[in-house]
Design a protein around this motif. Structure first.
Motif, PDB file in Angstrom:
ATOM      1  N   ARG A  99       0.730  -0.841  -0.003  1.00 52.55           N
ATOM      2  CA  ARG A  99       0.144   0.150   0.113  1.00 52.55           C
ATOM      3  C   ARG A  99       0.842   1.188  -0.017  1.00 52.55           C
ATOM      4  O   ARG A  99       0.573   2.269  -0.853  1.00 52.55           O
ATOM      5  CB  ARG A  99      -0.801  -0.267   1.329  1.00 52.55           C
ATOM      6  CG  ARG A  99      -1.969   1.054   1.052  1.00 52.55           C
ATOM      7  CD  ARG A  99      -2.823   1.095   2.545  1.00 52.55           C
ATOM      8  NE  ARG A  99      -3.642  -0.162   2.465  1.00 52.55           N
ATOM      9  CZ  ARG A  99      -3.569  -0.962   3.175  1.00 52.55           C
ATOM     10  NH1 ARG A  99      -2.851  -1.218   4.262  1.00 52.55           N
ATOM     11  NH2 ARG A  99      -4.619  -2.173   3.230  1.00 52.55           N
ATOM     12  N   GLU A 102       2.570   1.867  -3.555  1.00 46.83           N
ATOM     13  CA  GLU A 102       1.536   2.421  -4.368  1.00 46.83           C
ATOM     14  C   GLU A 102       1.263   3.843  -4.196  1.00 46.83           C
ATOM     15  O   GLU A 102       1.298   4.861  -4.998  1.00 46.83           O
ATOM     16  CB  GLU A 102       0.230   1.469  -4.342  1.00 46.83           C
ATOM     17  CG  GLU A 102       0.320   0.168  -4.794  1.00 46.83           C
ATOM     18  CD  GLU A 102      -0.984  -0.440  -4.454  1.00 46.83           C
ATOM     19  OE1 GLU A 102      -1.846  -0.031  -3.917  1.00 46.83           O
ATOM     20  OE2 GLU A 102      -0.986  -1.757  -5.069  1.00 46.83           O
ATOM     21  N   GLU A 103       1.328   4.326  -2.694  1.00 52.48           N
ATOM     22  CA  GLU A 103       1.084   5.651  -2.581  1.00 52.48           C
ATOM     23  C   GLU A 103       2.438   6.353  -3.039  1.00 52.48           C
ATOM     24  O   GLU A 103       2.219   7.717  -3.563  1.00 52.48           O
ATOM     25  CB  GLU A 103       0.809   5.957  -1.107  1.00 52.48           C
ATOM     26  CG  GLU A 103      -0.468   5.367  -0.466  1.00 52.48           C
ATOM     27  CD  GLU A 103      -0.718   5.606   1.036  1.00 52.48           C
ATOM     28  OE1 GLU A 103       0.281   5.835   1.613  1.00 52.48           O
ATOM     29  OE2 GLU A 103      -1.824   5.122   1.372  1.00 52.48           O
ATOM     30  N   ILE A 105       4.106   5.905  -5.513  1.00 52.43           N
ATOM     31  CA  ILE A 105       4.187   6.146  -6.774  1.00 52.43           C
ATOM     32  C   ILE A 105       3.038   6.904  -7.428  1.00 52.43           C
ATOM     33  O   ILE A 105       3.306   7.914  -8.396  1.00 52.43           O
ATOM     34  CB  ILE A 105       4.086   4.896  -7.583  1.00 52.43           C
ATOM     35  CG1 ILE A 105       5.160   3.732  -7.342  1.00 52.43           C
ATOM     36  CG2 ILE A 105       3.924   4.869  -9.012  1.00 52.43           C
ATOM     37  CD1 ILE A 105       5.190   2.056  -7.537  1.00 52.43           C
ATOM     38  N   ASN A 106       1.967   6.724  -6.794  1.00 51.93           N
ATOM     39  CA  ASN A 106       0.637   7.503  -7.366  1.00 51.93           C
ATOM     40  C   ASN A 106       0.316   8.977  -6.657  1.00 51.93           C
ATOM     41  O   ASN A 106       0.023   9.975  -7.517  1.00 51.93           O
ATOM     42  CB  ASN A 106      -0.687   6.747  -7.164  1.00 51.93           C
ATOM     43  CG  ASN A 106      -0.541   5.375  -7.603  1.00 51.93           C
ATOM     44  OD1 ASN A 106      -0.025   5.177  -8.630  1.00 51.93           O
ATOM     45  ND2 ASN A 106      -0.982   4.295  -6.987  1.00 51.93           N
ATOM     46  N   VAL A 107       1.001   9.181  -5.432  1.00 52.15           N
ATOM     47  CA  VAL A 107       0.639  10.167  -4.909  1.00 52.15           C
ATOM     48  C   VAL A 107       2.020  10.889  -4.100  1.00 52.15           C
ATOM     49  O   VAL A 107       2.256  10.994  -2.834  1.00 52.15           O
ATOM     50  CB  VAL A 107      -0.309  10.483  -3.799  1.00 52.15           C
ATOM     51  CG1 VAL A 107      -1.805  10.399  -4.633  1.00 52.15           C
ATOM     52  CG2 VAL A 107      -0.413   9.311  -2.922  1.00 52.15           C
ATOM     53  N   GLU A 111       2.863  11.934   0.037  1.00 45.90           N
ATOM     54  CA  GLU A 111       4.070  11.302   0.704  1.00 45.90           C
ATOM     55  C   GLU A 111       5.206  11.919   1.206  1.00 45.90           C
ATOM     56  O   GLU A 111       5.704  11.971   2.236  1.00 45.90           O
ATOM     57  CB  GLU A 111       4.427  10.079  -0.163  1.00 45.90           C
ATOM     58  CG  GLU A 111       3.226   9.212  -0.470  1.00 45.90           C
ATOM     59  CD  GLU A 111       2.729   8.290   0.696  1.00 45.90           C
ATOM     60  OE1 GLU A 111       3.694   7.895   1.650  1.00 45.90           O
ATOM     61  OE2 GLU A 111       1.570   8.452   1.477  1.00 45.90           O
TER      62      GLU A 111
END
Length: 247
Positions: A99, A102-103, A105-107, A111
């Motif tokens: 999880r 993924e965060e 990479i995506n946001v 982060e």
């Protein structure tokens, strides 16, 4: 180091002090915890069982058979419980790792802001932690590791942790469980064997409690008395109940 090969002694001093400094921390806390769980239950449960059966005037041979059966079943049960607990921790870590990955990479901006907030909680000023945040963003692996440790408070588990926990708890339970049963192996009269079992087990509980207190940083003598008291109460309760409900 200067161009002429000369190194400033002032810069070398902290490094030398770090090399000479040795911190005495106990690093095997998980294994120690498993051993404490195994030995503690191993000493107490068969001890209470043997005392209870003695109170019911059961022969030593029956007490010994029942005690060995309990130790075997208890070791399997406790070991399996340790395995499942460690496996659950590892599974939880992997879910959170995925999880968090993924965060990142995506946001990444969110982060990065969370990373800055964590550093600010330790007293770092914006101009101080900006460089750290940027350095972590350039290395996603270290960034992920940082967020797992400082945001979620999770350490990467040892892949062998579940197996080690199961073995440590099971073997410790067997070692502890055989102590109160030893007198029943050599003394045929249950009442006499029970007296020897009580003395031997209370002594073992005191030694174990002292060692537990020493390794966990608590007061060894206080831990010794507390551990022996708990075992004595458990055996006394089992013996008393057997006497009350004896046919």
């Amino acid at each position: 180091m200067a161009a002429n090969g000369y190194t400033d002694p002032g810069k070398q001093k902290p490094l030398l002090e770090l090399e000479e400094h040795e911190e005495k921390h106990f690093m095997s806390s998980e294994i120690v915890r498993d051993i404490i769980i195994g030995v503690s239950d191993g000493l107490t449960v068969p001890f209470a069982l043997a005392a209870g059966l003695s109170g019911a005037d059961v022969p030593s041979s029956i007490i010994l058979i029942a005690g060995i059966a309990e130790v075997a079943a208890g070791a399997v049960s406790m070991g399996l419980g340790g395995y499942l607990a460690a496996k659950s921790e590892a599974d939880h870590y992997m879910r959170e790792l995925k999880r968090e990955q993924e965060e990142i990479i995506n946001v990444p901006d969110i982060e990065a802001a969370e990373c800055a907030e964590i550093l600010a909680q330790y007293g770092a000023e914006p101009h101080e932690y900006e460089g750290v945040v940027n350095a972590l963003k350039r290395n996603p692996k270290h960034w992920l590791d940082f967020m797992m440790k400082f945001e979620l408070g999770l350490e990467k588990p040892d892949p062998m942790r579940a197996f080690q926990s199961a073995v440590a708890i099971a073997l410790s339970y067997i070692m502890g469980g055989l102590v109160p049963l030893l007198p029943y192996m050599v003394v045929p009269i249950a009442r006499e064997a029970m007296v020897a079992s009580v003395i031997l087990t209370i002594l073992a509980l005191m030694i174990f409690g002292f060692a537990k207190g020493y390794f966990t940083g608590n007061q060894p003598f206080k831990s010794s008395i507390q551990t022996a008291f708990i075992g004595a109460v458990a055996s006394a309760a089992a013996y008393g109940i057997a006497k009350v409900f004896r046919p």
